[in-house]
Design a protein around this motif. Sequence first.
Motif, PDB file in Angstrom:
ATOM      1  N   PRO A  12      75.977   8.522  29.227  1.00  0.00           N
ATOM      2  CA  PRO A  12      75.852   9.358  29.875  1.00  0.00           C
ATOM      3  C   PRO A  12      75.795  10.820  28.899  1.00  0.00           C
ATOM      4  CG  PRO A  12      77.953   9.011  29.600  1.00  0.00           C
ATOM      5  CD  PRO A  12      77.205   8.200  29.159  1.00  0.00           C
ATOM      6  N   GLN A  13      75.377  10.382  27.997  1.00  0.00           N
ATOM      7  CA  GLN A  13      74.998  11.306  26.627  1.00  0.00           C
ATOM      8  C   GLN A  13      73.085  11.404  26.415  1.00  0.00           C
ATOM      9  OE1 GLN A  13      77.014  13.675  25.455  1.00  0.00           O
ATOM     10  NE2 GLN A  13      78.148  12.184  26.375  1.00  0.00           N
ATOM     11  N   TYR A  60      68.851  -1.985  26.949  1.00  0.00           N
ATOM     12  CA  TYR A  60      68.943  -0.067  27.881  1.00  0.00           C
ATOM     13  C   TYR A  60      70.378  -0.094  27.728  1.00  0.00           C
ATOM     14  CZ  TYR A  60      64.129   1.188  28.682  1.00  0.00           C
ATOM     15  OH  TYR A  60      62.984   1.569  28.465  1.00  0.00           O
ATOM     16  N   MET A  61      70.643   1.245  27.310  1.00  0.00           N
ATOM     17  CA  MET A  61      72.524   0.629  27.999  1.00  0.00           C
ATOM     18  C   MET A  61      73.051   2.060  28.793  1.00  0.00           C
ATOM     19  SD  MET A  61      74.183   2.343  23.969  1.00  0.00           S
ATOM     20  CE  MET A  61      75.490   2.449  24.368  1.00  0.00           C
ATOM     21  N   ARG A 117      68.599   5.868  25.933  1.00  0.00           N
ATOM     22  CA  ARG A 117      69.166   4.958  25.607  1.00  0.00           C
ATOM     23  C   ARG A 117      69.420   3.990  27.109  1.00  0.00           C
ATOM     24  NH1 ARG A 117      72.958   8.360  21.826  1.00  0.00           N
ATOM     25  NH2 ARG A 117      72.455   9.888  23.448  1.00  0.00           N
ATOM     26  N   SER A 157      70.467  10.077  49.839  1.00  0.00           N
ATOM     27  CA  SER A 157      70.981   9.533  49.256  1.00  0.00           C
ATOM     28  C   SER A 157      72.653   8.273  49.264  1.00  0.00           C
ATOM     29  CB  SER A 157      72.289  11.043  49.103  1.00  0.00           C
ATOM     30  OG  SER A 157      72.372  10.815  50.921  1.00  0.00           O
ATOM     31  N   VAL A 213      69.720   0.075  21.088  1.00  0.00           N
ATOM     32  CA  VAL A 213      70.358  -1.145  21.471  1.00  0.00           C
ATOM     33  C   VAL A 213      70.174  -2.195  21.154  1.00  0.00           C
ATOM     34  CG1 VAL A 213      72.009  -1.333  23.937  1.00  0.00           C
ATOM     35  CG2 VAL A 213      70.227   0.440  23.137  1.00  0.00           C
ATOM     36  N   ASN A 231      83.149  10.097  27.526  1.00  0.00           N
ATOM     37  CA  ASN A 231      81.422  10.955  26.802  1.00  0.00           C
ATOM     38  C   ASN A 231      81.543  11.628  25.490  1.00  0.00           C
ATOM     39  OD1 ASN A 231      81.195  11.086  30.590  1.00  0.00           O
ATOM     40  ND2 ASN A 231      80.310   9.231  29.318  1.00  0.00           N
ATOM     41  N   LYS A 289      73.622  18.761  41.204  1.00  0.00           N
ATOM     42  CA  LYS A 289      75.149  17.995  41.072  1.00  0.00           C
ATOM     43  C   LYS A 289      75.214  17.782  40.137  1.00  0.00           C
ATOM     44  CE  LYS A 289      73.777  13.200  40.481  1.00  0.00           C
ATOM     45  NZ  LYS A 289      73.437  12.002  40.182  1.00  0.00           N
ATOM     46  N   ASP A 349      71.656  14.969  45.560  1.00  0.00           N
ATOM     47  CA  ASP A 349      71.592  14.288  44.893  1.00  0.00           C
ATOM     48  C   ASP A 349      70.943  14.757  43.223  1.00  0.00           C
ATOM     49  OD1 ASP A 349      72.573  12.570  46.045  1.00  0.00           O
ATOM     50  OD2 ASP A 349      71.048  10.959  47.068  1.00  0.00           O
ATOM     51  N   GLY A 398      71.763   5.410  47.353  1.00  0.00           N
ATOM     52  CA  GLY A 398      71.770   5.964  46.366  1.00  0.00           C
ATOM     53  C   GLY A 398      70.771   7.301  45.052  1.00  0.00           C
ATOM     54  N   GLY A 399      69.963   7.942  46.292  1.00  0.00           N
ATOM     55  CA  GLY A 399      69.391   9.084  45.745  1.00  0.00           C
ATOM     56  C   GLY A 399      68.393   9.199  45.301  1.00  0.00           C
ATOM     57  N   TYR A 412      74.188  16.077  52.537  1.00  0.00           N
ATOM     58  CA  TYR A 412      74.121  17.442  51.819  1.00  0.00           C
ATOM     59  C   TYR A 412      74.096  18.294  52.603  1.00  0.00           C
ATOM     60  CZ  TYR A 412      74.147  13.808  48.243  1.00  0.00           C
ATOM     61  OH  TYR A 412      74.604  13.067  47.152  1.00  0.00           O
ATOM     62  N   GLN A 471      76.165  -4.099  24.397  1.00  0.00           N
ATOM     63  CA  GLN A 471      75.577  -3.239  24.338  1.00  0.00           C
ATOM     64  C   GLN A 471      75.165  -2.182  23.644  1.00  0.00           C
ATOM     65  OE1 GLN A 471      72.936  -3.245  28.358  1.00  0.00           O
ATOM     66  NE2 GLN A 471      72.162  -4.677  26.869  1.00  0.00           N
ATOM     67  N   LYS A 527      76.207   2.903  40.345  1.00  0.00           N
ATOM     68  CA  LYS A 527      77.067   5.016  40.342  1.00  0.00           C
ATOM     69  C   LYS A 527      76.792   5.436  38.833  1.00  0.00           C
ATOM     70  CE  LYS A 527      79.324   8.181  41.741  1.00  0.00           C
ATOM     71  NZ  LYS A 527      80.070   8.942  40.060  1.00  0.00           N
ATOM     72  N   LEU A 528      75.425   5.550  38.862  1.00  0.00           N
ATOM     73  CA  LEU A 528      74.457   5.936  37.232  1.00  0.00           C
ATOM     74  C   LEU A 528      75.507   6.977  36.421  1.00  0.00           C
ATOM     75  CD1 LEU A 528      70.793   6.711  37.629  1.00  0.00           C
ATOM     76  CD2 LEU A 528      72.224   4.337  37.239  1.00  0.00           C
ATOM     77  N   ASP A 529      75.816   6.670  35.343  1.00  0.00           N
ATOM     78  CA  ASP A 529      76.688   7.931  34.882  1.00  0.00           C
ATOM     79  C   ASP A 529      76.214   8.483  34.223  1.00  0.00           C
ATOM     80  OD1 ASP A 529      75.654   5.937  33.077  1.00  0.00           O
ATOM     81  OD2 ASP A 529      78.094   5.755  31.512  1.00  0.00           O
ATOM     82  N   GLU A 534      72.691  11.669  35.066  1.00  0.00           N
ATOM     83  CA  GLU A 534      72.087  11.721  36.123  1.00  0.00           C
ATOM     84  C   GLU A 534      70.302  10.789  36.130  1.00  0.00           C
ATOM     85  OE1 GLU A 534      70.054  15.290  34.885  1.00  0.00           O
ATOM     86  OE2 GLU A 534      71.319  15.812  36.382  1.00  0.00           O
TER      87      GLU A 534
END
Lengths: 532, 1039
Positions: free
Chosen positions: A291-292, A287-288, A303, A316, B686, B578, B506, B503, A319-320, B293, B691, A385-387, A389
């Motif tokens: 954000p898309q 996996y990579m 992905r 949260s 990938v 992106n 957002k 969370d 990491g929520g 929040y 990657q 931090k996930l880029d 969601e």
Amino acid sequence: MNRFMKKYMSIKTWLIPMALLLLSCNDWLTETGPGVTELDDFFSSGNTAIQSVNAAYVPLAWDYNSTFINEWFIGDVVSDDALKGGQNINDMADVYDMENFKTNTNNGFLLDFYRAQYQGISRSNLVLQEVPNMQTDTIMDADLKDRLVGEAKFLRALYYFRLVRVFGGVPKIDFVILSGNQWKQPRASMEEIYQFIIDDLLDAEKKLWVKSKYSSEDLGRATKGAAQAMLLKTYLYTHNFVEAEKWGKTLVKQAEEDGEYNLCPNYKDNFTLAGENGPESIFEIQYMADPQSDYGEGFGFSRGTFSVILTRSRASKLGGGWGFNKPTQNLYDSYETGDPRRDETILNPSDEDIETPSQEIYLGSRYLNKKYGMYEDGPGNTIFKLDHESRGPINTKVIRYADALLMYAEACAENNNLTDAKWALEKVRERARGGDNSLLPSFPNYSGYTDSKADLIKAIRQERRVELAMEGHRWFDLCRWGIAKQVMDAYKANESEEAKGHMADFISGTHELFPIPADEISLGSLTQNNGY
Amino acid sequence: MKKLALLTCCLFLWQFLLAQEIVITGIVTAADDKLPLPGVTIQVKGTNLGTLSDINGQYSISVERKDVLVFSFVGIKTQEITVTDQSVINVVLEPDVKMLTEVVAIGYGSVRKSDLTGSVASVKSEQLQKTPAAGIDQALQGRVAGVSVNAGSGQPGAAAEVRIRGIGTVNNSAPIYVVDGVILDNISFLNPNDIESTEILKDASATAIYGSRGANGVILISTIKGKNDGKSRISFNTYAGVQNRWNKLDLMQSKEFAETIIALNNVQSESNFYNNRGFNDWLSAYRTGNSPYYPVIKSNSNPDGYDYSAIETDWQDEVFQKNAFIQNYHLAIDGGTEKSTYAISASFFDQEGTIMGSDYSRITLRLNTTHQARKWLTVGQNLSLISSEGRNAMNNNASPGASILSAALAMAPWDPTHYAEGAVNRNGEDLSGQISASSNFRNVTNPFSMVENSNPSDKVERWIGNVFLEIKPAKGLTFRSDVSLDLSNNRNKLFKSAYRYSDYDKADKNFLSSSMHRYSTIKYENILTYNLDLNKHSFTVMGGTTAEEYNYYTMGGSGASILNPKETNWYLSQTTDNRSLSSDNVDRTRMFSVLGRLHYAFGNRYLATMTYRADGTSKFPENTWGYFPSAALAWRVSEESWMKGIRNLDYLKLRIGWGQIGNEKIGGDSFLLTMFNTGPTFVDYVFGANQELANGATVLTYINKGGRWEVTEQVDVGVDFGLFNSRISATVDVFVRDTKEMLLNVKAPGHVGNRYDALANVGTVRNKGIEISLEHMNTIITSANPLKYNISGNVSFIDNELTALNGGARIYGDRTLTDKGLGLYTFWGYEYEGIYQTDEEALEHLYAHTASSIPYKAGDARYRDLNSDGKIDDEDKMDLGNPFPWLNYGINLGVDWMNFDLQVFFQGVYGNKIYNAVRERTEGPGTEASLSTSMRNVWSKENTNGDIPNPYKAVNFLTSSRFVESGAYLRLKNIQLGYTIPAAITKRAEIDRFRIYLSASNLFTFTNYTGYDPEIRSGVDYGNYPQSRTFMVGANINF
């Protein structure tokens, strides 16, 4: 006017252009449209062969269709290692049913999982139908062509392996189904499928390259070692310990003598982003970060993996995430005193880290699976931090060398080769110790074991549990060992009243397998598994 | 000056002397049968004075000399007679031949209405203009027998679902629209004010001329053209009004909701905690926790904290807008000389949605001209330019929180829409005024966040037009060549701000997606028509060819992190992260057709029409050509000499028609086996230490190469008749419509490995029905001011059934099943029989289980064990009804009296079912939605009379009759009261006609459906955008 008519209105003047028009318009209508690649024109260069193999990997990475379909929802959650988790019992109700042995035949998880594997199989079949007949060229020499065929065979075997241990015998498809007349295919027996897997793996093992032969851009492809590890594993599942030991030995030789594989010095390196495809890695689903990636509406457009958000704490502060796959007290307690692997596997949040107890403590379990949460992959060992969601970049470990060593140990022990079995077991325990020799004594000097075959097998099984905990193996191991009933009943007896209240009884001869999805039964006129 | 005054005085005096009243009497008779005509209106022109002829045709009226008497009657040519000095005026009135020669469009030509052989319905444009709708698709609702319209969504600008004679296929079953000869698949762009006539071709003999596109019916629309009478007319039409929701769900308020979900959750410690510590502490401990929040909640230790117990948010009131505005302006001028005609119009339509964050506006410009360049040559064009823009509130999605309405239902009543001033979270951060985080169901986006942080914009620019020339080289012969272009550029743009309210709710980076879609269809059509009259034989032969090409191209991209995210920077070039700019896509289809029609009439009594069309299309590689024949016969019985003597029968016509037509509405490359290599979706994987995505290619779906169009065969028998001088007219049609070779999305078994389902021509569907239209017009003599009224009604009965699958798989839809012997999309599930009162009752009913394994306990839903095998499984599922009404009807009442006109229009459906998924959610455990007040009556051991099963058990939410409700309704669709200002006044301002009106739409809806609105498109209501109630004022002004 009349002259006009005479000149233009006679039949003869019109007939010829009309005929020409009709002839040419057929060509006009059947001309291939823009942006369309037809199958017949496609397999013409080495690049397209590579592309078709690449596409055959993709269904492995699908962990969402109409519901989340990660394999660990079975391997961990159904077993005594973990509870489903999530916001409440209704969250992923399909899995709630599965973990409590209440599975219906219309379970959406199982349907999506089943169909995803067969898409992988049909992609592999397409490769195996087209690529062997292709000419070699500047891009694809004979060696590469062999490898590509080997990859497709490995993948087909892996997909069938994922199917057979969940559903038992399934239709055996080794060709491209082009016509509706070929849609009806019977279920093969479980033995036939295992044999089919073994045949594919034996051929793949010959054709695939060793890990070190791959360029760094090709990291993640199936390797000779991966095929050997899968052979070892498949023979264990079929209780052919002689063949298992043989392939285990081959793999161990590749590792120990050729240096293709090695245990990571630190256990936790296996579960970090930096440690991906490391020395211990035999096969991973790749996996990579992207954000898309969509949320999942694209149906399998993966992905990144959902494992991160699914397993992370709902708080949260941590990491929520969505808090699925929560380790049980039973697993927590099964670690030997001081085993450092416990705290690398199970995250026990402090009271401060729990924001909403009613949602973060699931049927009495407050624990979290640490292995896929990426809690320390951010800068300065912070929470990554996930880029995107909901999708994360961490690879899914399918087989790592420690797993192979323990499988090898198991095969050796079953064959009464206790020396090699102990060597392999000790190798795993030694790494777990992390240099602290006061911990995790060598077999048989712990947990009251005696130096016997029976206790050695017990010790190896226990080692598998703790070494590979929360990596999706446990349930399948329990089933192949034939101790699922015994272990699950004992586990249930000691679970909290709250959790116990939800569990139905494990029925031997039924619950080792899940039902073939009702849709497949009706579409393919398949027979159903016993008890469903 | 004095002389002038005197002269004027004298003139007035003279006038006065002349203006003495006299009484005129007389008899009115009909020209054809010489019989007296009762009920003829006799009016003094320009005044309100008038009378009616009595039963013997006699009348009497007081007039002044030089007055003009106007004799008018339905179906009769109006006659004007100026009063001189006679006192008896007997009048012989001629039948109105104009009515008999009324011409209707039938596709590639027109025919006298009396010569029609097929089932063709006309709708008056003034009726279509009564409903305040953006498009005429909605305005057609209830107007024509056999035409069923489901508005589907109250979203402004949304197209309605129009079905003619039932639903013929599980594929696209929408009719085609032909506007001035241009074939289109939607007409939401067209302003109803621009329409001159609308004809609906219903049966196969009428639609077969459209061949592979005619199977679902054809709606022919002509826009207003100029007339070559040397005059020009200016008209201005406008209306403006307000729209409101008409219905609201009854949901629990904050405190009751909290107590109910605590009780349902049934954990003693939690209810003790609530009872001892109160609402705020409970919310803090069990919902918001320590999450940053939410504001710190008021408690003993935090007296300044946020007091959630004081909040009471009515989320329905918050998301529904009050008095959403709707307005329409239409200015037109048309006219012409002997050689040229023109019609020009401009209009503006603007509608706000009743749900926040949805609106639609549209500008339409139109220009139609003709010019006779030579005696034998006419050229002309029709051109429309449309620009529309809208914002979508999202609609009816299964996911809670995927639309504004369903998100509103998921928010708890104790959540504020925005945090009040002074709200501070546990980290001391100020939350004042910030959009709140959902505290009960966390995985939902606050609807205000959807509207305020998301900026979608959908713009459409569309050019539709044709240029034609018509050559008449000889008598009766016409050659028409026509080039048309339908070009649409759609621009979709979405900007989302970066924000973080929870969370889930957002966005870490602001995000922009932007795409353009270009659709174009160019068509070249040549039609030759020849008319020949030989004594009693009359022939019309038409033949021609059409060639067309459709092209689609789209390009789009997305990106994130616009550094200065103000609106002027919402462009892809401004994104810094992106970026994905590479997506484009293309599609093309072509069609070539040869078509012909022979219409033959003998002695005006016997009529025959035959049509034939061959369509060649690029969509079906192995079946390029399709052939579509039809034939129809009609007999004008009333023209037979032996019928002439029958009194009160104006006309009688019998019709019978047959035809085979096609439906080719499927995607352009559905039958090409293609390699899919345009990832990353589905095929890229990938690899590598870095990657990176490696391109992949595979077959996603093994399609069926031999697929072709669906064939529909239809037989229609009809009768048209008129009685009592057309006071009553009626049309009755009976039809059987068989869809054959329906393309079913045949689901392959999983082991075939298909990503999507393959299509195969396997299914058959039968629709049969009866359609009745009745109209009654009359005038009542009450006083000097006659009252004219008309009542018209239409009703259609449709029976729909999938008659065979022929090896195709059944189709499982969203809670539906399409299978042999069922209507399409039949709700498929268990029959709900109530609630198990005891565990023993459950075991007794489901005896195949043991006490430990039975999934049903006391308080669970009791489903009917259909096959009595002691367990509930797929074998117990049954037909729970389907979403399509078997009865559609409309009733229109019109009254004209003095200068007032009143129209009352009812529309209704019966027999359809709706799966109320909103109720399913609001009668659940309260974890994902607010609860309905009906949850007060949930079953428990203490309340065994409760009628709602345990909401915590998944088995209680299996698809069952519990949530299937009747979707029948009767709606007062429109009521309109108009007043035309007397010509005497308006003439001073040079205005011919000035009418003002008040109008109300959807004033009353009679329905048992418990959701927002019974008009649901797919039959499953997840919180569909409901229809609104509208009040308007409007004006029609003609100069």
